[in-house]
Scaffold this motif. Sequence first.
Motif, PDB file in Angstrom:
ATOM      1  N   MET A 170    -116.893 -18.990  19.975  1.00 38.38           N
ATOM      2  CA  MET A 170    -118.320 -18.755  20.186  1.00 38.38           C
ATOM      3  C   MET A 170    -118.584 -17.666  21.224  1.00 38.38           C
ATOM      4  N   PHE A 171    -117.544 -17.221  21.935  1.00 35.11           N
ATOM      5  CA  PHE A 171    -117.730 -16.137  22.907  1.00 35.11           C
ATOM      6  C   PHE A 171    -116.864 -14.947  22.501  1.00 35.11           C
ATOM      7  N   GLY A 172    -117.075 -14.450  21.276  1.00 30.62           N
ATOM      8  CA  GLY A 172    -116.195 -13.401  20.747  1.00 30.62           C
ATOM      9  C   GLY A 172    -116.490 -12.021  21.308  1.00 30.62           C
ATOM     10  N   HIS A 228    -117.416 -28.762  36.549  1.00 42.02           N
ATOM     11  CA  HIS A 228    -117.867 -28.749  35.140  1.00 42.02           C
ATOM     12  C   HIS A 228    -118.275 -27.351  34.654  1.00 42.02           C
ATOM     13  N   GLY A 229    -118.748 -27.291  33.413  1.00 47.25           N
ATOM     14  CA  GLY A 229    -119.139 -26.025  32.782  1.00 47.25           C
ATOM     15  C   GLY A 229    -120.633 -25.753  32.830  1.00 47.25           C
ATOM     16  N   ILE A 230    -121.040 -24.666  32.173  1.00 48.49           N
ATOM     17  CA  ILE A 230    -122.412 -24.143  32.289  1.00 48.49           C
ATOM     18  C   ILE A 230    -123.471 -25.119  31.768  1.00 48.49           C
ATOM     19  N   ILE A 279    -129.930 -22.139  30.283  1.00 50.10           N
ATOM     20  CA  ILE A 279    -128.776 -22.399  31.164  1.00 50.10           C
ATOM     21  C   ILE A 279    -127.934 -21.144  31.416  1.00 50.10           C
ATOM     22  N   TYR A 280    -128.091 -20.111  30.568  1.00 55.79           N
ATOM     23  CA  TYR A 280    -127.364 -18.848  30.783  1.00 55.79           C
ATOM     24  C   TYR A 280    -128.181 -17.845  31.599  1.00 55.79           C
ATOM     25  N   GLY A 281    -129.404 -18.215  31.963  1.00 52.91           N
ATOM     26  CA  GLY A 281    -130.280 -17.309  32.717  1.00 52.91           C
ATOM     27  C   GLY A 281    -129.734 -17.035  34.116  1.00 52.91           C
ATOM     28  N   MET A 326    -130.165 -19.713  36.922  1.00 57.70           N
ATOM     29  CA  MET A 326    -129.301 -20.891  36.739  1.00 57.70           C
ATOM     30  C   MET A 326    -127.858 -20.535  37.088  1.00 57.70           C
ATOM     31  N   VAL A 327    -127.407 -19.368  36.627  1.00 56.69           N
ATOM     32  CA  VAL A 327    -126.025 -18.936  36.891  1.00 56.69           C
ATOM     33  C   VAL A 327    -125.808 -18.730  38.395  1.00 56.69           C
ATOM     34  N   LYS A 328    -126.852 -18.244  39.075  1.00 61.48           N
ATOM     35  CA  LYS A 328    -126.794 -18.033  40.528  1.00 61.48           C
ATOM     36  C   LYS A 328    -126.459 -19.343  41.264  1.00 61.48           C
ATOM     37  N   SER A 374    -111.557 -20.335  31.965  1.00 63.63           N
ATOM     38  CA  SER A 374    -112.493 -19.785  32.954  1.00 63.63           C
ATOM     39  C   SER A 374    -113.482 -18.787  32.350  1.00 63.63           C
ATOM     40  N   ALA A 375    -114.711 -18.839  32.833  1.00 62.99           N
ATOM     41  CA  ALA A 375    -115.841 -18.084  32.265  1.00 62.99           C
ATOM     42  C   ALA A 375    -115.994 -16.709  32.945  1.00 62.99           C
ATOM     43  N   PRO A 376    -116.947 -15.884  32.432  1.00 65.48           N
ATOM     44  CA  PRO A 376    -117.152 -14.540  33.012  1.00 65.48           C
ATOM     45  C   PRO A 376    -117.707 -14.535  34.443  1.00 65.48           C
ATOM     46  N   ASN A 377    -117.940 -15.697  35.038  1.00 62.10           N
ATOM     47  CA  ASN A 377    -118.262 -15.707  36.478  1.00 62.10           C
ATOM     48  C   ASN A 377    -117.004 -15.494  37.318  1.00 62.10           C
ATOM     49  N   GLY A 413    -112.850 -16.996  23.077  1.00 65.44           N
ATOM     50  CA  GLY A 413    -113.228 -15.609  23.367  1.00 65.44           C
ATOM     51  C   GLY A 413    -113.307 -15.310  24.864  1.00 65.44           C
ATOM     52  N   LEU A 414    -113.160 -16.320  25.702  1.00 64.48           N
ATOM     53  CA  LEU A 414    -113.193 -16.099  27.151  1.00 64.48           C
ATOM     54  C   LEU A 414    -111.803 -15.916  27.754  1.00 64.48           C
ATOM     55  N   MET A 415    -110.773 -15.849  26.912  1.00 65.85           N
ATOM     56  CA  MET A 415    -109.397 -15.719  27.393  1.00 65.85           C
ATOM     57  C   MET A 415    -109.208 -14.581  28.405  1.00 65.85           C
ATOM     58  N   GLN A 430    -109.757 -24.144  21.265  1.00 63.42           N
ATOM     59  CA  GLN A 430    -111.131 -23.629  21.331  1.00 63.42           C
ATOM     60  C   GLN A 430    -111.646 -23.814  22.748  1.00 63.42           C
ATOM     61  N   HIS A 431    -112.963 -23.650  22.889  1.00 65.05           N
ATOM     62  CA  HIS A 431    -113.591 -23.830  24.204  1.00 65.05           C
ATOM     63  C   HIS A 431    -114.094 -25.276  24.276  1.00 65.05           C
ATOM     64  N   ASP A 432    -113.152 -26.209  24.446  1.00 57.69           N
ATOM     65  CA  ASP A 432    -113.578 -27.614  24.395  1.00 57.69           C
ATOM     66  C   ASP A 432    -112.650 -28.546  25.191  1.00 57.69           C
TER      67      ASP A 432
HETATM   68  C1  FER Z   1    -120.809 -16.234  29.551  1.00 59.40           C
HETATM   69  C2  FER Z   1    -120.204 -16.995  28.575  1.00 59.40           C
HETATM   70  C3  FER Z   1    -119.869 -18.331  28.841  1.00 59.40           C
HETATM   71  C4  FER Z   1    -121.079 -16.803  30.822  1.00 59.40           C
HETATM   72  C5  FER Z   1    -120.739 -18.117  31.060  1.00 59.40           C
HETATM   73  C6  FER Z   1    -120.134 -18.897  30.078  1.00 59.40           C
HETATM   74  C7  FER Z   1    -121.980 -16.492  32.985  1.00 59.40           C
HETATM   75  C8  FER Z   1    -119.825 -20.269  30.397  1.00 59.40           C
HETATM   76  C9  FER Z   1    -119.443 -21.187  29.503  1.00 59.40           C
HETATM   77  C10 FER Z   1    -119.160 -22.596  29.904  1.00 59.40           C
HETATM   78  O1  FER Z   1    -119.254 -22.951  31.083  1.00 59.40           O
HETATM   79  O2  FER Z   1    -118.835 -23.375  29.002  1.00 59.40           O
HETATM   80  O3  FER Z   1    -121.135 -14.955  29.344  1.00 59.40           O
HETATM   81  O4  FER Z   1    -121.659 -15.998  31.738  1.00 59.40           O
END
Ligand code: FER
Length: 291
Positions: A25-27, A95-97, A144-146, A149-151, A212-215, A245-247, A273-275
């Motif tokens: 889902m994050f290709g 936890h995750g986003i 949640i991706y705003g 929220m990410v801050k 790990s995510a793009p943060n 896709g976050l590899m 996957q991302h799970d």
């Molecule tokens: C992004 C893609 C995924 C991102 C965060 C995630 C901050 C986080 C995913 C998760 O926690 O499951 O571009 O940017």
Amino acid sequence: MKKFCLGALFVLAIATVHAQPGGGMFGGMPKIDVTFNEYVAAPEGFDKETAGIERGTIVETEYQSKTVGTTRKVTIYLPPKYDKSKKYPVLYLLHGIGGDHKEWMQGVPNIIMDNLYAKGKAKPMIIVMPNGRALPNDKPEGNIYGPEMVKGFEIFERDLIDDLIPFIQGKYSTYTDQAHRAIAGLSMGGGQSLNFGLGNLDKFAYVGGFSSAPNTKQPEQLIPDMAAMKKANKLLWMVCGSKDGLMFNSSRLKAFCDKNEIPCTLIQYPDGQHDFVVWKYGLYNFAQLIF
Ligand code: FER
């Protein structure tokens, strides 16, 4: 008409993201060539309740956060036979986003740990699962991706170090030194663990990032001082699904560590996957390597 065009564009954009080969889902992210560490499957039943073994306890409690200005919830796992006359090391597990202090329960950390203890495969430890979104409203609601929220996930570094760690050390019988503190997390929490764990080498000896995510900061920012890293860090351990896709967040750091001869593990979970399949595997392995 304008509305329709925008709508169509949005649908197309989403479809494009999902259509990336092997990107989940994050290709569409860069592929970094790296040598992975060996994948060894977890034994059958590692995440299934075993009858007749000692069990730890899950507690939900609250702490005052000066950072956020609110009372914040946190989930805690106490190991079997938790005994106040002993001292325990602490793993902070993030936890995750889309999650909160309850998300990790989907990964049955209590069952995984109880099973490890029954086989004598992990040191008794307290696991602290906080809400990593350090905002007055820390619920995973709305966008949640705003950026706001990410801050919150960035601000959590101060909440963790200035508010939560002192609270845990006051309420439970824990060691308080760097050598007895670990941090790991999934996705956004994996990025936080790498950022905060490597950014505070005096506080955390063991660091884990699962998918790990793009943060996740750039390697040069995470490890600006090779000598300090080699001296203080006892474990840098990562896992990510081969179909996630976050590899690149993990492989970029692994490539940097290999180039600079910094000990670092990155396992590629086959067809992962991302799970929680990957994240449970992460906890199962990381927990055996710390303390
Ligand atoms: C992004 C893609 C995924 C991102 C965060 C995630 C901050 C986080 C995913 C998760 O926690 O499951 O571009 O940017």
